[in-house]
Design a protein around this motif. Structure first.
Motif, PDB file in Angstrom:
ATOM      1  N   ASP A  27      -0.371  -0.585  -2.520  1.00  0.00           N
ATOM      2  CA  ASP A  27      -0.086   1.056  -2.214  1.00  0.00           C
ATOM      3  C   ASP A  27       0.927   1.392  -3.789  1.00  0.00           C
ATOM      4  N   SER A  28       1.844   2.482  -3.288  1.00  0.00           N
ATOM      5  CA  SER A  28       1.641   3.401  -4.279  1.00  0.00           C
ATOM      6  C   SER A  28       2.153   2.438  -5.801  1.00  0.00           C
ATOM      7  N   SER A  70      -1.997   5.226  -2.551  1.00  0.00           N
ATOM      8  CA  SER A  70      -0.662   5.226  -2.050  1.00  0.00           C
ATOM      9  C   SER A  70       0.327   5.137  -0.731  1.00  0.00           C
ATOM     10  N   GLY A  71       1.115   4.934  -0.093  1.00  0.00           N
ATOM     11  CA  GLY A  71       1.443   5.698   1.267  1.00  0.00           C
ATOM     12  C   GLY A  71       0.440   4.260   2.043  1.00  0.00           C
ATOM     13  N   SER A  72       0.276   3.871   1.794  1.00  0.00           N
ATOM     14  CA  SER A  72      -0.672   2.922   2.397  1.00  0.00           C
ATOM     15  C   SER A  72      -0.322   1.693   2.962  1.00  0.00           C
ATOM     16  N   ASP A  73      -0.106   1.058   3.940  1.00  0.00           N
ATOM     17  CA  ASP A  73       0.147   0.124   4.758  1.00  0.00           C
ATOM     18  C   ASP A  73      -0.442  -1.078   5.181  1.00  0.00           C
ATOM     19  N   ASN A 106       5.525  -0.057   2.282  1.00  0.00           N
ATOM     20  CA  ASN A 106       6.126   0.976   3.488  1.00  0.00           C
ATOM     21  C   ASN A 106       6.094   0.759   4.598  1.00  0.00           C
ATOM     22  N   GLU A 107       6.207  -0.829   4.695  1.00  0.00           N
ATOM     23  CA  GLU A 107       6.445  -1.582   5.744  1.00  0.00           C
ATOM     24  C   GLU A 107       7.951  -2.799   5.974  1.00  0.00           C
TER      25      GLU A 107
END
Length: 181
Positions: A27-28, A70-73, A106-107
């Protein structure tokens, strides 16, 4: 030989990372969450932000594929953004020598049901998502070195402990930046 050629040959012969292909997934923290591309934050050579994959690849003269968003799960739970376990994992080049996975920021609020169990085969649980991704990576890249990094930021212990258990189950090395010294 020039001194530079001799140094490069010595590095090639003594450094297992030298000249290899490295794929960083995440992610980020992996991609970089900078507001703008500046000389200080961006690498034209690797076409990525200067986060940990850049420093590893640059130091070891590696080919870098930064497969981070970025911002991914990682899991495909309701509301997931660009979940790695849906199809992004299939984009990891099969000629990769090293693959790292660093997700979870993000989780941070996965429920016990969303963490799941080791028998899960759906990407809607953490266990199931890792089962799908690890099986694919190991099958498609049997010689690649795969590792998981657990971030030290706001990662809840339930998530970190589940990822460590999953990695142990699959025999995948795991670096816990929250607890490993």
């Amino acid at each position: 030989k020039t001194i530079k050629e001799a140094e490069e040959e010595a590095l090639l012969n003594s450094n297992v990372l030298w000249g290899k292909k490295y794929v960083a997934c995440g992610d980020s923290f992996t991609e970089g969450a900078y507001a703008s591309k500046t000389e200080e934050t961006w690498s034209d050579k690797f076409q990525c932000y200067k986060t940990y994959p850049f420093w590893i690849a640059n130091r070891n003269q590696m080919t870098l594929v930064n497969e981070a968003k970025s911002g991914s799960d990682f899991t495909n739970i309701e509301g997931a953004v660009n979940a790695f376990s849906v199809d992004r994992y299939q984009a990891v080049p099969t000629d990769a020598d090293y693959v790292t996975l660093m997700f979870g920021l993000n989780e941070t609020s996965l429920t016990t049901e969303q963490i799941g169990t080791k028998t899960d085969n759906t990407n809607a649980t953490l266990w199931g998502a890792y089962n799908i991704v690890f099986e694919h990576l190991i099958t498609e890249m049997p010689y690649a070195k795969i590792g998981v990094i657990i971030a030290d930021s706001w990662m809840p212990s339930t998530y970190a402990e589940a990822v460590k258990e999953i990695c142990k189950y699959w025999g995948i090395p795991c670096l816990d930046l929250k607890g490993d010294s």
